[in-house]
Design a protein around this motif. Structure first.
Motif, short mmCIF file in Angstrom:
data_model
loop_
_atom_site.label_atom_id
_atom_site.label_comp_id
_atom_site.label_asym_id
_atom_site.label_seq_id
_atom_site.Cartn_x
_atom_site.Cartn_y
_atom_site.Cartn_z
N ALA A 85 0.82 -1.20 0.00
CA ALA A 85 0.00 0.00 0.00
C ALA A 85 0.86 1.26 0.00
CB ALA A 85 -0.92 0.00 1.21
N ILE A 86 1.98 1.23 0.73
CA ILE A 86 2.79 2.45 0.79
C ILE A 86 3.98 2.41 -0.17
CG2 ILE A 86 2.27 3.43 3.04
CD1 ILE A 86 4.43 1.65 4.20
N HIS A 87 4.22 1.24 -0.77
CA HIS A 87 5.39 1.12 -1.65
C HIS A 87 5.29 1.98 -2.92
CE1 HIS A 87 7.81 -0.91 -4.68
NE2 HIS A 87 6.78 -1.55 -5.13
N PRO A 88 4.20 1.93 -3.69
CA PRO A 88 4.17 2.76 -4.91
C PRO A 88 4.25 4.27 -4.67
CG PRO A 88 2.44 1.12 -4.97
CD PRO A 88 2.99 1.10 -3.59
N PRO A 89 3.53 4.81 -3.67
CA PRO A 89 3.69 6.26 -3.48
C PRO A 89 5.13 6.68 -3.19
CG PRO A 89 1.77 5.49 -2.30
CD PRO A 89 2.48 4.28 -2.80
N PHE A 90 5.82 5.87 -2.40
CA PHE A 90 7.22 6.19 -2.11
C PHE A 90 8.07 6.12 -3.37
CE2 PHE A 90 6.42 5.88 2.38
CZ PHE A 90 7.42 6.66 2.93
N LEU A 91 7.87 5.06 -4.12
CA LEU A 91 8.64 4.86 -5.34
C LEU A 91 8.40 6.02 -6.31
CD1 LEU A 91 10.51 2.60 -6.07
CD2 LEU A 91 8.68 1.51 -7.30
N TYR A 92 7.13 6.44 -6.40
CA TYR A 92 6.79 7.52 -7.32
C TYR A 92 7.36 8.85 -6.85
CZ TYR A 92 3.71 4.74 -10.22
OH TYR A 92 3.23 3.83 -11.10
N GLY B 17 10.01 9.19 -5.47
CA GLY B 17 11.40 9.14 -5.91
C GLY B 17 11.52 9.36 -7.40
N TYR B 18 10.87 8.47 -8.16
CA TYR B 18 10.93 8.54 -9.63
C TYR B 18 10.60 9.94 -10.13
CZ TYR B 18 11.08 3.63 -11.19
OH TYR B 18 11.45 2.36 -11.50
N VAL B 19 9.46 10.43 -9.67
CA VAL B 19 8.94 11.66 -10.23
C VAL B 19 9.68 12.87 -9.66
CG1 VAL B 19 6.84 12.94 -10.69
CG2 VAL B 19 6.76 10.49 -10.50
N GLY B 20 10.24 12.70 -8.47
CA GLY B 20 11.05 13.77 -7.92
C GLY B 20 12.17 14.15 -8.88
N TRP C 79 16.05 11.07 -3.80
CA TRP C 79 16.87 9.88 -3.55
C TRP C 79 16.36 9.13 -2.32
CZ3 TRP C 79 20.07 8.15 0.41
CH2 TRP C 79 20.91 7.08 0.09
N ILE C 80 16.00 9.87 -1.28
CA ILE C 80 15.50 9.23 -0.06
C ILE C 80 14.22 8.44 -0.37
CG2 ILE C 80 14.51 9.64 2.23
CD1 ILE C 80 16.17 12.29 2.22
N PHE C 81 13.31 9.07 -1.11
CA PHE C 81 12.05 8.39 -1.41
C PHE C 81 12.29 7.16 -2.27
CE2 PHE C 81 9.79 12.39 -0.27
CZ PHE C 81 9.04 11.81 0.75
#
Lengths: 149, 630
Positions: free
Chosen positions: B168-175, B177-180, B212-214
């Motif tokens: 549930a929390i993995h994609p928002p974090f990944l995004y 990062g990616y989108v940052g 990078w952190i995200f």
């Protein structure tokens, strides 16, 4: 060394290192590729039996057989089943827990080694991961099947 | 009704962001261009996208099955939390989340950046244009508000594997990062047309750290989820999608190191820009690989070729624009010579290794794609390739990582350097002998990597010791670096333990039968039937004993989800600092007394997660530090 020469030297060194790196990379890649075959190809092609390969097909209906084996004092369940591409059939044997979505009449990809003719020892069984998704390899086979029907 | 409003908000986002896009294109044709306030556009599109996202979330929460995405990925029996996370558990919703994050970063930048108004405007012009490309992608190829008529009374199911808090929390974090990296791209490209004022590094820095952190947390959470949810006993499978997330992480890590030098010494400015652009391109490439379904991966959603083509176009145009801007930049920098044995030299070395790794993993990931197009042969590149490449590269990499922090800026001398750390080298010998003595039975490779991991941790501690010895406080910047490096050391130890040293036992286990693994006795007590909110579960009960004393009861499950008729495996794990006992349960035998059980002992696995936490903590410290030094 002159400044210009020095730069040329640096660039050449880097290029040589890069080329060397690429060569190592490609050799490594060549050694570690896992080829994918259909059951028919397994029979037709000369396949190195020490090489890990993948074979994909449909699990034949009513072909799953489970037998108990004792290895190193532990009881193990050896599962064998037949996969087919509707031309040739291959017997797969596997020890382990089958993936959650493994079913008869469904596509499956197995990874392992070819043993005798028509026999395959799977190290891993990869079934689809979610209902809507199917690895392209399985999809291809399914289209062949659909055409036949 | 709400869903229509959501779609209207999306259209508004498209229209308004198109102003920025139009100007970006137009300003290249005609230099006397009209001027918008891109700041205002940024605020508007953030507000509209947020509203649209809320509408979609609302549709999921009330189970509005007239929407295709809701009907396919949710049902009325789903627990509320998974109705909510189901929003991004599908292609359309996750791309909307992607857009939301992208506009959010623009919004944050417009509010909290120390940049001049003019520079802000230039950056946001690019950021808004990126948003325009993404929103047009959403509207034309993957509209989450698409309706079907007549609509079903009951929905399908959210993929049971995704019904899990970790996911549930993995994609928002990944995004995040990616989108940052999109804002990093925008800042760098804007800086190129701005004549690259050197202050732009200061503006860029916090964004690099935060993204990078995200990304680090996102990857960490993803592999943690894979570890306990898939029931395969591993945490990293070299799956193309995992690789795709690793690629921008590697270049971002290189950027992280470079930007410190760029900020301090005002060198590597060009290189910082190149890395920024590259990192965002790799993020997009990752998205392309995942979303287009060109690669065989467990992560791919059901796919549609037009999406792949569109993302590829997007990728090409964004890369082309970045490269075009770079070539046409109207500044030249003087060359600076740096010597290898110096802090700058070591950081260049770090970058070379990071990029070599990136290149290698990229080749391994997309080679099957080329092979299928060029030679029409179906192949896959598996873990052996990545391991065989990674291992030899790790040695010089770790060596550099250990020596690097002890080198001086400018120019250093190898002999003096060795003299400074002679005590450390002595310690290395002692550690190596100690580790070897304690583990002499285990494979040599595992000993080498565990020793290397210990070296990294020890050399980082030695840095702290040096400061204390001189009665100095450890500077915040260096402290952050120390924490992050310790994280890498822990990660190496954890990864080695859970890959090379793992023990696996698979067998039929009768009820009441006890098995020995490592120093645990695992007794199988039986299977219970449990009913969850939307599934039925077969729960195995295992008593874990150590020297005859029960220390824990583990309950692995096999769940059957009614709605989608799917089965999932829920592993049960007993973690300790020495290793995880990991149990998964399989099928019952015909005679109903035996069950297939799969038991692993994964040494040191917990250190992987602790390592990721250290990395994130180090990154956060650097981030806070980069904010406070404005």
């Amino acid at each position: 060394m002159k400044k210009k020469n020095k730069r040329l030297f640096t660039i050449l060194t880097f290029m040589a290192l890069f080329a060397g790196g690429c060569a190592i990379l490609l050799i490594n890649l060549r050694e570690n590729l896992i080829f994918f075959y259909s059951p028919t190809e397994v029979f037709e092609k000369q396949i190195d039996r020490t090489q890990m390969i993948r074979v994909g097909g449909m699990v034949k209906d009513e072909s799953i057989v489970k037998i108990i084996k004792t290895i190193e004092g532990r009881q193990l369940e050896e599962i064998s089943f037949v996969i087919t591409d509707f031309k040739k059939e291959l017997v797969i044997s596997y020890i382990g827990i089958l993936p959650d979505l493994f079913k008869e009449g469904q596509g499956v990809v197995v990874e392992g080694f070819l043993k005798n003719v028509g026999k395959f020892e799977a190290k891993t069984v990869l079934a689809k991961h979610d209902e809507n998704y199917m690895p392209p390899e399985i999809k291809d086979i399914k289209t062949i099947k659909d055409k036949k029907i | 009704m709400i869903s229509e409003i959501g779609f209207v908000f999306l259209i508004l986002t498209l229209i308004i962001s198109s102003f920025s896009f139009a100007q970006l294109i137009y300003s290249h044709v005609n230099s006397r261009s009209f001027v918008f306030s891109h700041l205002k556009i940024t605020n508007l599109i953030f507000f509209f996208t947020l509203s649209s996202f809320i509408c979609l979330t609302y549709s999921f929460l009330i189970s509005d099955f007239s929407l295709n995405v809701v009907a396919q990925n949710s049902n009325s029996q789903l627990p509320r939390i998974y109705k909510f996370t189901g929003v991004w558990g599908n292609h359309e919703g996750s791309i909307l989340l992607w857009l939301l994050v992208m506009t959010f970063f623009g919004f944050l930048f417009s509010k909290n950046s120390s940049a001049t108004e003019e520079f802000k405007n230039n950056v946001l012009k690019i950021q808004n244009s990126l948003c325009f490309l993404v929103v047009s992608f959403i509207i034309f190829t993957s509209n989450p508000f698409e309706k079907s008529f007549p609509y079903p009374i009951e929905g399908g199911d959210l993929n049971p594997l995704l019904q899990d808090p970790g996911l549930a929390i993995h994609p928002p974090f990944l995004y995040l990062g990616y989108v940052g990296f999109s804002i990093i791209y925008s800042i760098s490209v804007a800086a190129l047309s701005d004549g690259v004022k050197k202050y732009f590094i200061k503006i860029l820095k916090p964004w690099v750290f935060i993204s990078w952190i995200f990304l680090t947390c996102g990857i960490g959470l993803g592999s943690w989820w894979a570890y306990y949810e898939l029931g395969w006993g591993g945490f990293w499978f070299w799956d193309p999608v995992e690789n795709a997330s690793l690629l921008p992480w590697l270049t971002a890590s290189a950027l992280l190191h470079t930007i410190v030098v760029a900020d301090k010494k005002k060198i590597f400015i060009n290189w910082t820009i190149i890395l920024s652009i590259l990192t965002f391109i790799l993020s997009l490439l990752g998205t392309f690989l995942v979303r287009s379904g060109v690669l065989v991966s467990v992560h791919a959603f059901a796919n549609d070729p037009t999406r792949g083509v569109y993302i590829l176009l997007l990728l090409a145009s964004i890369s082309f624009f970045g490269i075009f801007k770079y070539i046409n930049k109207n500044v030249q920098f003087g060359r600076t010579n740096i010597s290898l044995i110096s802090r700058e030299g070591m950081i260049s070395l770090n970058n070379i290794f990071m990029l070599s790794l990136t290149f290698t993993i990229l080749v391994g990931t997309i080679y099957p794609l080329f092979a299928s197009v060029l030679f029409n042969s179906k192949i896959s590149v598996g873990a052996p390739f990545f391991n065989s490449i990674l291992m030899p590269v790790m040695f010089p990499f770790i060596a550099g990582m250990i020596i690097g922090p002890f080198t001086k800026w400018g120019k250093d001398d190898l002999i003096f350097l060795l003299n400074r750390i002679k005590f450390l080298i002595l310690c290395f010998f002692i550690i190596s002998l100690l580790v070897w003595y304690l583990n002499y039975k285990t494979p040599i490779l595992s000993i080498i990597f565990i020793v290397l991991g210990c070296w990294i941790i020890f050399s980082s501690l030695f840095e702290v010791f040096q400061f204390i010895n001189k009665k100095l406080r450890v500077p915040k910047k260096i402290f952050a670096q120390i924490i992050a490096h310790i994280g890498i050391g822990l990660l190496i130890i954890g990864a080695t333990g859970s890959s090379i040293l793992k023990q696996e036992k698979i067998q039929f286990q009768e009820v009441g039968q006890s098995l020995k693994i490592k120093n645990f006795d695992v007794e199988f007590l039986g299977v219970k039937k449990i009913e969850g909110p939307n599934y039925i579960s077969q729960m195995g009960v295992f008593s874990i004993k150590k020297q005859g004393e029960q220390i824990k009861v583990l309950r692995p499950e096999k769940r059957f989800y009614n709605a989608g008729k799917q089965v999932t495996t829920e592993a049960a794990i007993h973690s300790s600092i020495f290793g995880d006992l990991y149990i998964a349960i399989g099928d019952v035998h015909e005679d109903k007394t035996k069950w297939t059980t799969r038991i692993w002992f994964n040494p040191f696995t917990i250190w992987i997660w602790i390592g990721v936490f250290f990395l994130a903590a180090g990154g956060s410290l650097s981030f806070l530090n980069s904010l406070s030094r404005k």
